[in-house]
Design a protein around this motif. Sequence first.
Motif, PDB file in Angstrom:
ATOM      1  N   GLY A  74       0.791  -1.224   0.000  1.00 49.61           N
ATOM      2  CA  GLY A  74       0.000   0.000   0.000  1.00 49.61           C
ATOM      3  C   GLY A  74       0.822   1.273   0.000  1.00 49.61           C
ATOM      4  N   LEU A  75       2.142   1.160   0.107  1.00 48.81           N
ATOM      5  CA  LEU A  75       2.985   2.358   0.057  1.00 48.81           C
ATOM      6  C   LEU A  75       3.071   2.839  -1.388  1.00 48.81           C
ATOM      7  CD1 LEU A  75       4.956   4.196   1.760  1.00 48.81           C
ATOM      8  CD2 LEU A  75       6.788   2.726   0.900  1.00 48.81           C
ATOM      9  N   PRO A  76       2.695   4.083  -1.672  1.00 51.66           N
ATOM     10  CA  PRO A  76       2.743   4.563  -3.062  1.00 51.66           C
ATOM     11  C   PRO A  76       4.176   4.809  -3.517  1.00 51.66           C
ATOM     12  CG  PRO A  76       2.129   6.351  -1.586  1.00 51.66           C
ATOM     13  CD  PRO A  76       2.183   5.113  -0.742  1.00 51.66           C
ATOM     14  N   LEU A  77       4.350   4.916  -4.820  1.00 46.03           N
ATOM     15  CA  LEU A  77       5.648   5.298  -5.355  1.00 46.03           C
ATOM     16  C   LEU A  77       6.027   6.679  -4.850  1.00 46.03           C
ATOM     17  CD1 LEU A  77       5.321   4.127  -9.070  1.00 46.03           C
ATOM     18  CD2 LEU A  77       6.766   3.110  -7.304  1.00 46.03           C
ATOM     19  N   ALA A  78       7.308   6.897  -4.682  1.00 49.28           N
ATOM     20  CA  ALA A  78       7.775   8.208  -4.241  1.00 49.28           C
ATOM     21  C   ALA A  78       7.288   9.287  -5.200  1.00 49.28           C
ATOM     22  CB  ALA A  78       9.295   8.218  -4.164  1.00 49.28           C
ATOM     23  N   ASP A  79       6.717  10.353  -4.648  1.00 51.73           N
ATOM     24  CA  ASP A  79       6.130  11.473  -5.393  1.00 51.73           C
ATOM     25  C   ASP A  79       4.831  11.094  -6.092  1.00 51.73           C
ATOM     26  OD1 ASP A  79       8.302  13.089  -4.646  1.00 51.73           O
ATOM     27  OD2 ASP A  79       9.466  12.430  -6.378  1.00 51.73           O
ATOM     28  N   LYS A  87       0.397   5.536   4.709  1.00 55.99           N
ATOM     29  CA  LYS A  87       1.540   4.624   4.721  1.00 55.99           C
ATOM     30  C   LYS A  87       2.866   5.390   4.784  1.00 55.99           C
ATOM     31  CE  LYS A  87       1.760   0.738   4.498  1.00 55.99           C
ATOM     32  NZ  LYS A  87       1.757  -0.372   5.494  1.00 55.99           N
ATOM     33  N   VAL A  88       2.920   6.541   4.144  1.00 59.14           N
ATOM     34  CA  VAL A  88       4.119   7.369   4.219  1.00 59.14           C
ATOM     35  C   VAL A  88       4.320   7.858   5.645  1.00 59.14           C
ATOM     36  CG1 VAL A  88       5.232   9.481   3.403  1.00 59.14           C
ATOM     37  CG2 VAL A  88       3.929   8.056   1.797  1.00 59.14           C
ATOM     38  N   GLN A  89       3.222   8.316   6.263  1.00 58.22           N
ATOM     39  CA  GLN A  89       3.312   8.794   7.638  1.00 58.22           C
ATOM     40  C   GLN A  89       3.703   7.668   8.596  1.00 58.22           C
ATOM     41  OE1 GLN A  89       2.877  12.140   8.850  1.00 58.22           O
ATOM     42  NE2 GLN A  89       3.342  12.335   6.674  1.00 58.22           N
ATOM     43  N   GLU A  90       3.173   6.471   8.348  1.00 55.34           N
ATOM     44  CA  GLU A  90       3.523   5.313   9.181  1.00 55.34           C
ATOM     45  C   GLU A  90       5.015   5.006   9.084  1.00 55.34           C
ATOM     46  OE1 GLU A  90       2.729   0.475   9.317  1.00 55.34           O
ATOM     47  OE2 GLU A  90       1.452   1.729   8.046  1.00 55.34           O
ATOM     48  N   ASP A 121      13.259   5.894  -0.587  1.00 48.50           N
ATOM     49  CA  ASP A 121      13.010   7.200  -1.205  1.00 48.50           C
ATOM     50  C   ASP A 121      12.015   8.041  -0.406  1.00 48.50           C
ATOM     51  OD1 ASP A 121      14.779   6.778  -3.254  1.00 48.50           O
ATOM     52  OD2 ASP A 121      13.267   6.196  -4.725  1.00 48.50           O
ATOM     53  N   TRP A 122      11.111   7.398   0.311  1.00 47.49           N
ATOM     54  CA  TRP A 122      10.133   8.143   1.110  1.00 47.49           C
ATOM     55  C   TRP A 122      10.720   8.659   2.421  1.00 47.49           C
ATOM     56  CZ3 TRP A 122       6.231  10.756  -0.292  1.00 47.49           C
ATOM     57  CH2 TRP A 122       5.319  10.316  -1.258  1.00 47.49           C
ATOM     58  N   ILE A 123      11.906   8.205   2.785  1.00 51.45           N
ATOM     59  CA  ILE A 123      12.538   8.682   4.019  1.00 51.45           C
ATOM     60  C   ILE A 123      13.322   9.949   3.680  1.00 51.45           C
ATOM     61  CG2 ILE A 123      14.126   8.147   5.896  1.00 51.45           C
ATOM     62  CD1 ILE A 123      13.640   5.154   5.245  1.00 51.45           C
ATOM     63  N   PRO A 124      12.964  11.090   4.228  1.00 49.57           N
ATOM     64  CA  PRO A 124      13.658  12.328   3.855  1.00 49.57           C
ATOM     65  C   PRO A 124      15.040  12.417   4.489  1.00 49.57           C
ATOM     66  CG  PRO A 124      12.045  12.772   5.566  1.00 49.57           C
ATOM     67  CD  PRO A 124      11.884  11.318   5.197  1.00 49.57           C
ATOM     68  N   LEU A 125      15.942  13.113   3.805  1.00 52.26           N
ATOM     69  CA  LEU A 125      17.253  13.385   4.391  1.00 52.26           C
ATOM     70  C   LEU A 125      17.124  14.326   5.579  1.00 52.26           C
ATOM     71  CD1 LEU A 125      19.627  13.781   1.307  1.00 52.26           C
ATOM     72  CD2 LEU A 125      19.791  12.077   3.111  1.00 52.26           C
ATOM     73  N   ASN A 126      16.180  15.233   5.487  1.00 56.11           N
ATOM     74  CA  ASN A 126      15.937  16.119   6.624  1.00 56.11           C
ATOM     75  C   ASN A 126      14.461  16.480   6.674  1.00 56.11           C
ATOM     76  OD1 ASN A 126      16.889  17.905   4.201  1.00 56.11           O
ATOM     77  ND2 ASN A 126      15.710  19.279   5.499  1.00 56.11           N
TER      78      ASN A 126
END
Length: 240
Positions: A74-79, A87-90, A121-126
């Motif tokens: 269920g995690l979407p593609l980045a962007d 799922k991104v927030q999780e 890719d969904w994990i931000p550098l900052n």
Amino acid sequence: MSACADDLPNLDAEHFRLPDVAQFSVAGSASHAPRILLLYGSLRERSYSKLATLEAACLLRAMGAQTRVFDPAGLPLADGAPETHPKVQELRAAVQWSEGMVWCSPERHGAMTGIMKTQIDWIPLNSGAVRPTQGKTLAVMQVSGGSQSFNAVNQMRLLGRWMRMLTIPNQSSVAKAYQEFDEAGRMKPSSYYDRIVDVMEELMKFTLLTRELSPYLVQRYSERKEGAAALSQRVRQAAL
């Protein structure tokens, strides 16, 4: 002798720091169990990267860690969706919670899978002033359908460095993974299993050693200098 010897005209002495062994005296004072997040890179019903990850999680808990295993379904593609997607927030909340991580991917076409890369890719550098992965420990593993390979773990090592993580020296690569798990999904005794034990043991040691020290270990001269300049600029603007 070097021509520069003691002459460092380009160095900003105000923000230069000598590495200080006294800073390491805090190691081991935290009493809570190390928090380890585990990611795997397949959506198959019988996913060997998931089974290897679950085996690693069992070992980590036996060694005293808290674990979370993220389900990438269920995690979407980045962007491909807003950052507010559940799922991104999780995933991002789990990354913030963690003090170390395990990444385990199948090797597909000589590389990690798209599912694995999407999670990273969904994990931000900052995120604002916070760098969610900087200074956290990382162990990398892969499973293969054929002979042993290290393409996926090598790629994940590169990404771990890019995410400013402390990637441990040891790693695991399970060849012909379909032969290494029983019908219940548990890993059979083998040298591959022993290597996963080795990797989780090393991850725990590095996490216990560095989790309280990571703010000091990743502190950098260039950022101290840049931060002071930004603060000075804000002060000047406020005075106008």
